[in-house]
Motif scaffolding. Structure first.
Motif, PDB file in Angstrom:
ATOM      1  N   GLU A 145       0.797  -1.217   0.000  1.00  0.00           N
ATOM      2  CA  GLU A 145       0.000   0.000   0.000  1.00  0.00           C
ATOM      3  C   GLU A 145       0.834   1.273   0.000  1.00  0.00           C
ATOM      4  OE1 GLU A 145      -2.590  -0.216   3.335  1.00  0.00           O
ATOM      5  OE2 GLU A 145      -3.814  -1.846   2.508  1.00  0.00           O
ATOM      6  N   LEU A 146       2.120   1.169   0.384  1.00  0.00           N
ATOM      7  CA  LEU A 146       2.955   2.348   0.497  1.00  0.00           C
ATOM      8  C   LEU A 146       4.180   2.249  -0.393  1.00  0.00           C
ATOM      9  CD1 LEU A 146       2.879   2.912   4.375  1.00  0.00           C
ATOM     10  CD2 LEU A 146       1.559   4.141   2.641  1.00  0.00           C
ATOM     11  N   VAL A 147       4.541   3.356  -1.024  1.00  0.00           N
ATOM     12  CA  VAL A 147       5.718   3.415  -1.885  1.00  0.00           C
ATOM     13  C   VAL A 147       6.543   4.636  -1.491  1.00  0.00           C
ATOM     14  CG1 VAL A 147       6.531   3.815  -4.249  1.00  0.00           C
ATOM     15  CG2 VAL A 147       4.669   2.212  -3.826  1.00  0.00           C
ATOM     16  N   SER A 148       7.845   4.438  -1.401  1.00  0.00           N
ATOM     17  CA  SER A 148       8.764   5.542  -1.127  1.00  0.00           C
ATOM     18  C   SER A 148       9.145   6.199  -2.448  1.00  0.00           C
ATOM     19  CB  SER A 148      10.008   5.027  -0.407  1.00  0.00           C
ATOM     20  OG  SER A 148      10.924   6.076  -0.177  1.00  0.00           O
ATOM     21  N   VAL A 149       8.859   7.488  -2.573  1.00  0.00           N
ATOM     22  CA  VAL A 149       9.128   8.248  -3.798  1.00  0.00           C
ATOM     23  C   VAL A 149      10.227   9.274  -3.505  1.00  0.00           C
ATOM     24  CG1 VAL A 149       8.166   9.726  -5.594  1.00  0.00           C
ATOM     25  CG2 VAL A 149       6.724   7.968  -4.523  1.00  0.00           C
ATOM     26  N   THR A 150      11.356   9.136  -4.188  1.00  0.00           N
ATOM     27  CA  THR A 150      12.456  10.091  -4.034  1.00  0.00           C
ATOM     28  C   THR A 150      12.450  11.045  -5.216  1.00  0.00           C
ATOM     29  OG1 THR A 150      13.807   8.461  -2.870  1.00  0.00           O
ATOM     30  CG2 THR A 150      14.946  10.376  -3.757  1.00  0.00           C
ATOM     31  N   VAL A 151      12.382  12.334  -4.928  1.00  0.00           N
ATOM     32  CA  VAL A 151      12.372  13.338  -5.985  1.00  0.00           C
ATOM     33  C   VAL A 151      13.605  14.219  -5.856  1.00  0.00           C
ATOM     34  CG1 VAL A 151       9.855  13.345  -6.096  1.00  0.00           C
ATOM     35  CG2 VAL A 151      11.018  15.025  -4.658  1.00  0.00           C
ATOM     36  N   THR A 152      14.141  14.633  -7.001  1.00  0.00           N
ATOM     37  CA  THR A 152      15.284  15.536  -7.047  1.00  0.00           C
ATOM     38  C   THR A 152      14.786  16.947  -7.337  1.00  0.00           C
ATOM     39  OG1 THR A 152      16.754  13.791  -7.821  1.00  0.00           O
ATOM     40  CG2 THR A 152      17.476  16.062  -8.185  1.00  0.00           C
ATOM     41  N   ILE A 153      15.155  17.897  -6.498  1.00  0.00           N
ATOM     42  CA  ILE A 153      14.668  19.272  -6.611  1.00  0.00           C
ATOM     43  C   ILE A 153      15.409  19.998  -7.732  1.00  0.00           C
ATOM     44  CG2 ILE A 153      14.411  21.460  -5.382  1.00  0.00           C
ATOM     45  CD1 ILE A 153      14.476  19.765  -2.783  1.00  0.00           C
ATOM     46  N   VAL A 154      14.676  20.695  -8.580  1.00  0.00           N
ATOM     47  CA  VAL A 154      15.281  21.466  -9.666  1.00  0.00           C
ATOM     48  C   VAL A 154      15.121  22.969  -9.452  1.00  0.00           C
ATOM     49  CG1 VAL A 154      14.972  19.603 -11.331  1.00  0.00           C
ATOM     50  CG2 VAL A 154      13.185  21.336 -11.096  1.00  0.00           C
ATOM     51  N   ASP A 155      14.367  23.365  -8.425  1.00  0.00           N
ATOM     52  CA  ASP A 155      14.204  24.788  -8.109  1.00  0.00           C
ATOM     53  C   ASP A 155      15.518  25.399  -7.647  1.00  0.00           C
ATOM     54  OD1 ASP A 155      11.846  26.298  -8.460  1.00  0.00           O
ATOM     55  OD2 ASP A 155      10.780  25.002  -7.068  1.00  0.00           O
ATOM     56  N   GLN A 156      15.743  26.660  -8.011  1.00  0.00           N
ATOM     57  CA  GLN A 156      16.918  27.400  -7.561  1.00  0.00           C
ATOM     58  C   GLN A 156      16.526  28.669  -6.814  1.00  0.00           C
ATOM     59  OE1 GLN A 156      19.990  26.136  -7.930  1.00  0.00           O
ATOM     60  NE2 GLN A 156      19.086  24.347  -8.949  1.00  0.00           N
ATOM     61  N   ASP A 157      15.253  28.772  -6.435  1.00  0.00           N
ATOM     62  CA  ASP A 157      14.764  29.962  -5.741  1.00  0.00           C
ATOM     63  C   ASP A 157      15.411  30.040  -4.359  1.00  0.00           C
ATOM     64  OD1 ASP A 157      13.317  31.888  -4.336  1.00  0.00           O
ATOM     65  OD2 ASP A 157      11.495  31.496  -5.488  1.00  0.00           O
ATOM     66  N   PRO A 158      16.199  31.087  -4.063  1.00  0.00           N
ATOM     67  CA  PRO A 158      16.897  31.171  -2.773  1.00  0.00           C
ATOM     68  C   PRO A 158      15.946  31.234  -1.585  1.00  0.00           C
ATOM     69  CG  PRO A 158      17.098  33.231  -3.998  1.00  0.00           C
ATOM     70  CD  PRO A 158      16.520  32.238  -4.936  1.00  0.00           C
ATOM     71  N   GLN A 159      14.750  31.814  -1.757  1.00  0.00           N
ATOM     72  CA  GLN A 159      13.782  31.885  -0.662  1.00  0.00           C
ATOM     73  C   GLN A 159      13.281  30.494  -0.287  1.00  0.00           C
ATOM     74  OE1 GLN A 159      10.730  34.617  -1.831  1.00  0.00           O
ATOM     75  NE2 GLN A 159      12.109  36.367  -1.944  1.00  0.00           N
ATOM     76  N   LYS A 160      13.003  29.679  -1.296  1.00  0.00           N
ATOM     77  CA  LYS A 160      12.546  28.324  -1.016  1.00  0.00           C
ATOM     78  C   LYS A 160      13.653  27.496  -0.392  1.00  0.00           C
ATOM     79  CE  LYS A 160       9.255  28.258  -4.869  1.00  0.00           C
ATOM     80  NZ  LYS A 160       8.875  27.588  -6.132  1.00  0.00           N
ATOM     81  N   LEU A 161      14.883  27.653  -0.881  1.00  0.00           N
ATOM     82  CA  LEU A 161      16.007  26.892  -0.342  1.00  0.00           C
ATOM     83  C   LEU A 161      16.289  27.305   1.099  1.00  0.00           C
ATOM     84  CD1 LEU A 161      18.430  26.861  -3.426  1.00  0.00           C
ATOM     85  CD2 LEU A 161      16.830  25.083  -2.682  1.00  0.00           C
ATOM     86  N   ALA A 162      16.136  28.598   1.407  1.00  0.00           N
ATOM     87  CA  ALA A 162      16.329  29.054   2.775  1.00  0.00           C
ATOM     88  C   ALA A 162      15.259  28.471   3.689  1.00  0.00           C
ATOM     89  CB  ALA A 162      16.304  30.583   2.819  1.00  0.00           C
ATOM     90  N   TYR A 163      14.033  28.407   3.205  1.00  0.00           N
ATOM     91  CA  TYR A 163      12.938  27.817   3.973  1.00  0.00           C
ATOM     92  C   TYR A 163      13.210  26.341   4.237  1.00  0.00           C
ATOM     93  CZ  TYR A 163       8.253  25.928   4.847  1.00  0.00           C
ATOM     94  OH  TYR A 163       7.171  25.273   5.378  1.00  0.00           O
ATOM     95  N   MET A 164      13.689  25.628   3.225  1.00  0.00           N
ATOM     96  CA  MET A 164      14.006  24.211   3.395  1.00  0.00           C
ATOM     97  C   MET A 164      15.150  24.018   4.386  1.00  0.00           C
ATOM     98  SD  MET A 164      13.666  22.728  -0.479  1.00  0.00           S
ATOM     99  CE  MET A 164      14.248  21.127   0.081  1.00  0.00           C
ATOM    100  N   SER A 165      16.120  24.912   4.367  1.00  0.00           N
ATOM    101  CA  SER A 165      17.234  24.814   5.303  1.00  0.00           C
ATOM    102  C   SER A 165      16.732  24.903   6.740  1.00  0.00           C
ATOM    103  CB  SER A 165      18.257  25.925   5.035  1.00  0.00           C
ATOM    104  OG  SER A 165      18.825  25.793   3.743  1.00  0.00           O
ATOM    105  N   LYS A 166      15.766  25.790   6.983  1.00  0.00           N
ATOM    106  CA  LYS A 166      15.200  25.916   8.321  1.00  0.00           C
ATOM    107  C   LYS A 166      14.390  24.669   8.686  1.00  0.00           C
ATOM    108  CE  LYS A 166      14.976  30.971   8.134  1.00  0.00           C
ATOM    109  NZ  LYS A 166      14.092  32.164   8.147  1.00  0.00           N
TER     110      LYS A 166
END
Length: 301
Positions: free
Chosen positions: A264-285
């Protein structure tokens, strides 16, 4: 007819290259250029004219909606402007329409969906029709299997004859070692995975600035390997006026959580292609503080 010129504006290099390749494959006579954000697109548009602009919404320095406003109000251009965005809610669509957008296409999108949009928009301004001289629409042509096999049917292998067991084979064999099962995933947050017309609610089990591992339910649908997807990050404790961080990504791996046919469950690994510094800063936090980080609030551009 003169060569048509298309400008692709997106801060994600992967998205820009994919869009350019898709258009050039289908329309080899088109001249396709690209810009990393609205500011770079401004510079190109002041130097030369374009017949179509395909523009992302969320970009650093100058967003897509700001570029659109500049094109219509200051540049005084009526060039067809298509917003390519993961913002599909009514308020954003209305804002784009009021700013003078020609049309929009939501992320994630298929090659066929992108080409259909290009043909629709340019068809109103130029003598552009959807003919069948190219197979770049994403559909497999009829008879493609025959083309690959030369029209010959595959030969059916003769049935295998049962072999008599050898004395060594009649001896009791050691039990096969059962495959190791993955450890239960530690949930670090929740997200929505969007692909095609499907929206799948998932749990975040691992997170880095390059990849996200999601635990998804098979019953809600699964993307394909290398498919373009959008991950909407959701964190508890988000403020009411905060926005969801939408990350453009591609599917890297799919792994079932158990060996049962009814998994019933599958692990999905995605590679991020966004380069938006605001989003990356949010992810870092998020990485540093787990799920206690408040909602994504982009700075005013």
């Amino acid at each position: 007819m003169a060569k048509l010129r298309v400008l692709v504006v997106d801060d994600a290099a992967f998205i820009r290259e994919m869009v350019k390749k898709t258009i050039r494959t289908r329309f080899p006579d088109f001249q396709v250029e690209d810009a990393i954000n609205g500011r770079k697109a401004q510079q190109l548009m002041t130097k030369s004219d374009f017949d179509l602009v395909l523009c992302d919404w969320e970009m650093p320095e100058m967003s897509g909606i700001e570029l659109l406003s500049w094109v219509r109000q200051e540049h005084k251009s009526r060039v067809p402007f298509v917003m390519v965005t993961s913002r599909g809610d009514k308020a954003n669509v209305v804002e784009a329409i009021q700013a003078g957008v020609t049309d929009y296409i939501g992320k994630p999108f298929s090659n066929e969906g992108l080409l259909n949009k290009v043909i629709k928009v340019l068809g109103k301004h130029h003598n552009l029709r959807s003919d069948s001289r190219s197979s770049g629409t994403g559909r497999v042509a009829d008879g493609s299997i025959d083309a690959l096999t030369g029209g010959a049917k595959a030969k059916q292998a003769p049935p295998r004859q049962p072999q008599k067991p050898t004395p060594a084979a009649t001896q009791a064999s050691p039990k096969a070692t059962p495959p190791k099962m993955p450890k239960p995933a530690t949930v670090r947050g929740s997200a929505h995975l969007r692909f095609g017309s499907t929206i799948s609610a998932c749990d975040i089990t691992a997170l880095s600035l390059k990849q996200i591992v999601l635990q998804c339910k098979v019953s809600q649908g699964l993307p394909a390997i290398l498919e373009n997807v959008v991950v909407d990050l959701e964190q508890p404790g988000a403020q009411e006026n905060s926005e969801v961080a939408r990350l453009n990504a591609i599917v890297h791996t799919l792994q079932a959580q158990d060996t049962s046919p009814d998994c019933e469950l599958v692990s999905v690994t995605v590679t991020i292609v966004d380069q938006d510094p605001q989003k990356l800063a949010y992810m870092s936090k998020m990485i540093a503080r787990g799920t206690t980080q408040s909602g994504f609030i982009p700075a005013a551009n």
